[in-house]
Design an enzyme around this catalytic site. Structure first.
Site, PDB file in Angstrom:
ATOM      1  N   LYS A  52     -14.344   3.437   3.199  1.00  9.05           N
ATOM      2  CA  LYS A  52     -14.323   4.665   2.384  1.00  9.05           C
ATOM      3  C   LYS A  52     -15.724   5.292   2.343  1.00  9.05           C
ATOM      4  O   LYS A  52     -15.879   6.491   2.508  1.00  9.05           O
ATOM      5  CB  LYS A  52     -13.824   4.345   0.965  1.00  9.05           C
ATOM      6  CG  LYS A  52     -12.337   3.964   0.927  1.00  9.05           C
ATOM      7  CD  LYS A  52     -11.887   3.383  -0.415  1.00  9.05           C
ATOM      8  CE  LYS A  52     -10.453   2.882  -0.329  1.00  9.05           C
ATOM      9  NZ  LYS A  52      -9.931   2.314  -1.567  1.00  9.05           N
ATOM     10  N   GLN A  96     -12.128  -0.190  -7.055  1.00  9.53           N
ATOM     11  CA  GLN A  96     -11.301  -0.908  -6.079  1.00  9.53           C
ATOM     12  C   GLN A  96     -10.520  -2.039  -6.754  1.00  9.53           C
ATOM     13  O   GLN A  96     -11.077  -2.824  -7.518  1.00  9.53           O
ATOM     14  CB  GLN A  96     -12.193  -1.457  -4.950  1.00  9.53           C
ATOM     15  CG  GLN A  96     -11.429  -2.037  -3.773  1.00  9.53           C
ATOM     16  CD  GLN A  96     -10.618  -1.005  -2.981  1.00  9.53           C
ATOM     17  OE1 GLN A  96     -10.949   0.171  -2.940  1.00  9.53           O
ATOM     18  NE2 GLN A  96      -9.534  -1.448  -2.362  1.00  9.53           N
ATOM     19  N   ASP A 119      -8.031   8.254  -7.312  1.00  6.79           N
ATOM     20  CA  ASP A 119      -7.020   7.268  -6.892  1.00  6.79           C
ATOM     21  C   ASP A 119      -5.638   7.644  -7.421  1.00  6.79           C
ATOM     22  O   ASP A 119      -4.631   7.084  -6.984  1.00  6.79           O
ATOM     23  CB  ASP A 119      -7.381   5.872  -7.438  1.00  6.79           C
ATOM     24  CG  ASP A 119      -7.956   4.969  -6.361  1.00  6.79           C
ATOM     25  OD1 ASP A 119      -7.591   5.152  -5.186  1.00  6.79           O
ATOM     26  OD2 ASP A 119      -8.766   4.090  -6.711  1.00  6.79           O
TER      27      ASP A 119
HETATM   28  N1  GUN Z   1      -6.427  -1.670  -3.615  1.00  2.02           N
HETATM   29  C1  GUN Z   1      -5.460  -1.521  -2.685  1.00  2.02           C
HETATM   30  N2  GUN Z   1      -5.235  -0.213  -2.441  1.00  2.02           N
HETATM   31  C2  GUN Z   1      -6.078   0.480  -3.231  1.00  2.02           C
HETATM   32  C3  GUN Z   1      -6.310   1.872  -3.428  1.00  2.02           C
HETATM   33  O1  GUN Z   1      -5.676   2.767  -2.836  1.00  2.02           O
HETATM   34  N3  GUN Z   1      -7.270   2.181  -4.343  1.00  2.02           N
HETATM   35  C4  GUN Z   1      -7.952   1.237  -5.016  1.00  2.02           C
HETATM   36  N4  GUN Z   1      -8.858   1.639  -5.897  1.00  2.02           N
HETATM   37  N5  GUN Z   1      -7.758  -0.057  -4.865  1.00  2.02           N
HETATM   38  C5  GUN Z   1      -6.813  -0.432  -3.964  1.00  2.02           C
END
Ligand code: GUN
Length: 295
Positions: A52, A96, A119
């Site tokens: 990311k 995350q 998110d």
């Molecule tokens: N863990 C697995 N997928 C995601 C996501 O799309 N965003 C976040 N913040 N954590 C995750």
């Protein structure tokens, strides 16, 4: 068989965002800014967050990575989020998941300012999505919708079967596909670990979204001839012959299901890159809402 290539589809999204960012800078404005919080040492999370952050820099966004110890107290994490909520230079906040067991995910998600919730996990964002209002769509379902759009997959009136009911993928996916959207208007069945006769249901599917997190769970005999199959799974399976000691497997037995499907996304190189594209679009949207709409 059409390969739903996420590397290609995400490229066009990223290209548009790169051009938009360049224009902002030419106008003397600042670039969008994503702040990511990574807690602990989960190997998969490290990889996702690194990806990311790297994509932010490719597009021209600013990013800040905040690393916290596995043992961090919930209060400290919440304090950090409030700091980012109050920081006007931050457009998007991403924590995350998963979080260490002693921290409440619900509390953490609730503490993010919904205007910065790139998110799309905050109850306000979810509620707005359910009602079809303008909001942040969780990155993976958003990425899948962008993939359907890129490859112009017909969805109207189709029977979509979503396997998995997580807040991150399955549930929002079921809402989007059933919504009155350009790539929605499906009749949706959502299946989960208590579903009886799963195979009978998946055999009726025109579109399968496999998001349960079990390597190669969806086999050829579960799929109707000509179905579209989207694989959301990313499971690390031990493999001593691989350089890293593991291989990434999707939720679909790709080699065999591909023989029956009319369109199928691979793992890796399918939904993964689209998820990042979805997050990057949300970050630009957050920037625009917070900065340009008040000019
Ligand atoms: N863990 C697995 N997928 C995601 C996501 O799309 N965003 C976040 N913040 N954590 C995750």
């Amino acid at each position: 068989m059409l390969l739903l290539d996420g590397k290609i589809a995400s490229q066009s999204v990223k290209q548009n965002l790169t051009e938009a960012t360049k224009k902002l800078l030419e106008q003397g404005k600042r670039a969008p800014h994503l702040a990511a919080i990574l807690t602990g040492n989960n190997g998969a999370s490290e990889t996702y967050v690194a990806s990311k952050v790297k994509t932010c820099s490719e597009i021209g966004y600013k990013s800040t990575l905040i690393r916290l110890e596995e043992t961090v107290e919930e209060q400290e994490l919440l304090r950090k989020i409030i700091e980012l909520n109050n920081d006007d230079s931050v457009d998007g906040i991403l924590v995350q998941l998963p979080l260490p067991k002693h921290i409440s995910e619900a509390k953490v998600i609730n503490s993010i300012n919904p205007d910065k919730d790139v998110d799309g996990f905050h109850p306000v964002s979810v509620g707005r999505m359910v009602q079809g209002l303008d909001t942040f769509i969780p990155a993976t379902p958003y990425g899948i919708m962008l993939m359907l759009e890129h490859y112009n997959v017909e969805t109207k009136g189709k029977h979509a079967v979503v396997i998995g009911r997580s807040n991150i993928v399955g549930r929002p996916m079921s809402i989007l596909l059933s919504s009155n959207l350009p790539y929605g208007n499906c009749t949706v069945t959502i299946c989960h670990s208590h579903t009886v006769n799963l195979k009978e249901i998946t055999l009726q599917a025109d579109i399968i979204i496999a998001a349960l997190g079990r390597a190669e769970f969806v086999r050829e005999d579960m799929v109707k001839e000509g179905a579209t199959v989207i694989d959301v799974g990313i499971t690390r399976v031990d493999d001593a012959s691989a350089a890293k000691g593991y291989r990434i497997k999707g939720d679909v037995d790709f080699a065999n299901v591909a023989k029956k499907a009319s369109a199928i996304s691979p793992v890796p190189g399918g939904v993964g890159p689209m998820t990042i594209a979805g997050l990057m679009k949300n970050t630009m949207d957050a920037y625009i809402r917070r900065n340009l709409s008040i000019e």
